[in-house]
Scaffold this motif. Structure first.
Motif, short mmCIF file in Angstrom:
data_model
loop_
_atom_site.label_atom_id
_atom_site.label_comp_id
_atom_site.label_asym_id
_atom_site.label_seq_id
_atom_site.Cartn_x
_atom_site.Cartn_y
_atom_site.Cartn_z
N SER A 54 0.80 -1.20 0.02
CA SER A 54 -0.07 -0.21 -0.17
C SER A 54 1.00 1.36 0.06
O SER A 54 2.00 1.28 0.49
CB SER A 54 -1.05 -0.08 1.08
N LEU A 55 0.22 2.45 -0.31
CA LEU A 55 0.61 3.58 -0.45
C LEU A 55 -0.24 4.72 -0.01
O LEU A 55 -1.30 4.40 -0.15
CB LEU A 55 1.42 3.86 -1.84
N PRO A 56 0.39 5.95 0.49
CA PRO A 56 -0.61 6.99 0.94
C PRO A 56 -1.27 7.66 -0.16
O PRO A 56 -0.68 7.87 -1.29
CB PRO A 56 0.43 7.91 1.82
N ILE A 57 -2.65 8.27 0.22
CA ILE A 57 -3.23 9.21 -0.75
C ILE A 57 -4.20 9.72 0.22
O ILE A 57 -4.70 9.38 1.22
CB ILE A 57 -3.85 8.24 -1.79
N SER A 58 -4.59 11.08 -0.03
CA SER A 58 -5.31 11.94 0.66
C SER A 58 -6.41 12.49 -0.29
O SER A 58 -6.09 13.05 -1.43
CB SER A 58 -4.66 13.07 1.20
N PHE A 59 -7.69 12.40 0.19
CA PHE A 59 -8.87 12.56 -0.69
C PHE A 59 -9.38 14.11 -0.12
O PHE A 59 -9.57 14.11 0.99
CB PHE A 59 -9.97 11.84 -0.78
N VAL A 60 -9.68 14.97 -0.88
CA VAL A 60 -10.00 16.28 -0.29
C VAL A 60 -11.58 16.24 -0.12
O VAL A 60 -12.22 15.81 -1.22
CB VAL A 60 -9.61 17.67 -0.97
N GLY A 61 -12.31 16.61 0.91
CA GLY A 61 -13.72 16.55 0.95
C GLY A 61 -13.99 17.97 1.25
O GLY A 61 -13.53 18.58 2.49
N SER A 62 -15.43 18.51 1.02
CA SER A 62 -15.77 19.64 1.55
C SER A 62 -17.27 19.80 1.72
O SER A 62 -17.81 18.91 0.90
CB SER A 62 -15.43 20.89 0.57
N GLY A 63 -17.71 20.55 2.62
CA GLY A 63 -19.18 20.79 2.82
C GLY A 63 -19.27 21.70 3.81
O GLY A 63 -18.78 22.34 4.32
N PRO A 64 -20.64 22.17 4.02
CA PRO A 64 -21.02 23.06 4.90
C PRO A 64 -20.33 22.99 6.45
O PRO A 64 -20.34 23.92 6.87
CB PRO A 64 -22.55 23.02 4.84
N THR A 65 -20.15 21.79 6.93
CA THR A 65 -19.83 21.52 8.00
C THR A 65 -18.55 20.36 8.05
O THR A 65 -18.62 19.78 6.88
CB THR A 65 -20.64 20.88 9.34
N LEU A 66 -17.93 20.06 9.20
CA LEU A 66 -16.70 19.21 8.96
C LEU A 66 -17.29 17.73 8.62
O LEU A 66 -16.44 17.06 7.96
CB LEU A 66 -15.92 19.48 10.26
N ASN A 67 -18.46 17.49 9.66
CA ASN A 67 -18.96 16.22 8.99
C ASN A 67 -19.33 15.98 7.71
O ASN A 67 -19.02 14.81 7.12
CB ASN A 67 -20.23 15.86 9.93
N ASP A 68 -20.01 17.08 7.20
CA ASP A 68 -20.32 16.95 5.86
C ASP A 68 -19.30 16.64 4.98
O ASP A 68 -19.07 15.81 3.83
CB ASP A 68 -20.98 18.45 5.27
N ALA A 69 -18.07 17.47 5.21
CA ALA A 69 -16.75 17.52 4.42
C ALA A 69 -16.29 16.12 4.61
O ALA A 69 -15.69 15.64 3.57
CB ALA A 69 -15.91 18.46 4.84
N THR A 70 -16.18 15.45 5.66
CA THR A 70 -15.75 14.05 6.03
C THR A 70 -16.49 13.16 5.01
O THR A 70 -16.01 12.44 4.44
CB THR A 70 -15.74 13.55 7.61
N GLU A 71 -17.66 13.27 5.06
CA GLU A 71 -18.61 12.34 4.19
C GLU A 71 -18.37 12.46 2.87
O GLU A 71 -18.15 11.38 2.00
CB GLU A 71 -19.91 12.46 4.67
N ASN A 72 -18.30 13.62 2.41
CA ASN A 72 -18.00 14.17 0.95
C ASN A 72 -16.46 13.41 0.74
O ASN A 72 -16.35 12.60 -0.56
CB ASN A 72 -17.98 15.40 0.76
N GLY A 73 -15.66 13.64 1.33
CA GLY A 73 -14.14 12.99 1.16
C GLY A 73 -14.09 11.65 1.34
O GLY A 73 -13.48 10.66 0.09
N MET A 74 -14.93 10.86 2.26
CA MET A 74 -14.93 9.55 1.94
C MET A 74 -15.64 8.78 0.73
O MET A 74 -15.31 7.90 0.08
CB MET A 74 -15.56 8.86 3.19
N GLN A 75 -16.65 9.43 0.41
CA GLN A 75 -17.54 9.18 -0.96
C GLN A 75 -16.74 9.23 -1.96
O GLN A 75 -16.72 8.63 -2.77
CB GLN A 75 -18.92 9.94 -0.80
#
Length: 433
Positions: A355-376
């Protein structure tokens, strides 16, 4: 768009605060070519300059040869260098009666009612920004707590200065901030804030704005899911529905401190040519940019761009410098791999993931929304479930805040097979060995 693409493009022109896919781009620059840009400060300077309609003053977008919607543009950040000698910043408070719905976008003079008025500077202090038409104080923001900061010649630290020093800097603001010649913003040091005096801060510059042009006209500071939510149902001309925001934004306004020299950013392409733009350089910032603003500076950045055909990523993907990775997401050492192999043999696990590292950027009105967006976004790109991404980010990664209230990175160790299928393995391998 001209036919002859260039190897290296020098950029020193800026938008009026709105990223508009219908306006002419610079370039084209070749696939594999270089962009060297002189950027203007973001945030506070544009925020007190009403003719700038987006809250920032980013560079005019660059057309990248061969980039089509559905592709991605890989941006290697070669260097980020601060040129300002000083800046000012702090927490903001909008002033009612001086804007139409959104003080970052639609400033209205409280005296003559002019929308997006031209301004003049008279003196120093919070009342110095005046409407050129009627002379009324027109700044839509004031500091609740602010500071003026100057930087060392070595570029290693900054210090906050006293009232006397702040006012000296304020009287020659453009020179101290080294505002680029084609920038129209008022220098924020004009306000001479001085609530912090003698505070030392370590410098590590990065780009708060870096990305590709959204597919509808969008105020530059609102090209993300958190600030972009202010556009939904707004009373001004850049109003948007939630569906339009999700469809057209590219999340170029991230304020992620890991977007610095040495990092690689993979940006979605939503318009022909991509339209790479940058700006909002920060001299330093901790995770979250919790004050809402940090030390915005002028600077010079060097980027190299490559087209990655057909990736189809919904938002930015970041490969940070290895030292910026969470402890749990760093590549494994040979000793760790050997320990894991012994465990595998003891418990009959036939094959361990590579495995190797990767970061997905997520954004949304709140930090919870942003986290869900990045994971999706991660789940969609790799063709797996969100619960799988949740587990991987928990035990082999981390959720890190870019900007409060709603930009995060979802970082984890991704299996080699996932990266190869998505077409990202070579990038990850080159970044992390």
């Amino acid at each position: 768009m001209p036919e002859n693409a260039v190897d290296t493009l020098l950029v020193n022109r800026y938008v009026d605060g709105v990223l508009d896919p219908d306006k002419e781009m610079l370039g084209p620059v070749k696939d594999g070519g270089h962009i060297i840009a002189h950027t203007a400060p973001g945030c506070w300077g544009p925020m007190i300059t009403p003719c700038i309609r987006g809250g920032h003053e980013v560079t005019q977008p660059v057309y990248v040869e061969g980039a089509e919607p559905g592709d991605a543009i890989v941006i290697r950040i070669k260097s980020v260098e601060v040129t300002s000698l000083a800046t000012a910043s702090g927490n903001d408070k909008p002033i009612e009666g001086r804007f139409l719905g959104d003080p970052f976008v639609a400033v209205k003079c409280p005296g003559c009612g002019t929308l997006y008025p031209e301004t003049v500077i008279k003196g120093v202090g919070s009342g110095a920004i005046r409407c050129a038409n009627c002379g009324e104080d027109v700044s839509p923001f004031e500091f609740t707590h602010g500071y003026t900061m100057t930087f060392s010649d070595k570029g290693d630290v900054g210090i906050t200065v006293s009232k006397q020093a702040a006012e000296t800097i304020a009287r020659d603001g453009k020179e101290y901030m080294k505002t680029p010649e084609h920038s129209v913003q008022n220098p924020v040091v004009t306000f001479a804030p001085h609530d912090l005096v003698g505070t030392i801060a370590r410098m590590r510059p990065f780009l708060g704005q870096l990305g590709t042009t959204p597919s509808r006209p969008t105020p530059d500071s609102h090209n993300a899911g958190d600030f972009g939510s202010f556009l939904v149902g707004a009373p001004h001309e850049y109003t948007s529905t939630q569906e339009e925001l999700e469809t057209h934004r590219t999340d170029g306004h991230m304020d992620i401190s890991r977007v610095r020299a040495g990092a690689v950013l993979v940006c979605p392409v939503k318009v022909k040519g991509g339209g790479v733009y940058l700006g909002d350089m920060h001299a330093m910032q901790g995770d979250g940019e919790i004050a809402g603003h940090t030390s915005d500076v002028s600077g010079i950045s060097h980027l190299q761009v490559h087209v990655l055909k057909g990736l189809g990523n919904a938002g930015p993907i970041l490969f940070p410098n290895i030292e910026d990775l969470p402890y749990t997401a760093k590549p494994f050492t040979e000793a760790e791999k050997a320990s894991a192999q012994k465990l595998a043999e003891r418990f009959g696990v036939e094959k361990l993931e590579v495995s190797l590292p990767i970061s997905f950027v997520g954004s949304g009105p709140t930090l919870n929304d942003a986290t869900e967006n990045g994971m999706q976004r991660a789940a969609d790109l790799f063709g797996v479930t969100v619960p799988e991404i949740m587990n991987r980010a928990t035990v082999t990664g981390s959720i890190e805040i870019g900007r409060h209230p709603g930009v995060v990175t979802v970082t984890f160790l991704a299996p080699e097979s996932y990266l190869k299928k998505a077409g990202l393995f070579d990038l990850a391998k080159a970044q992390y060995g």
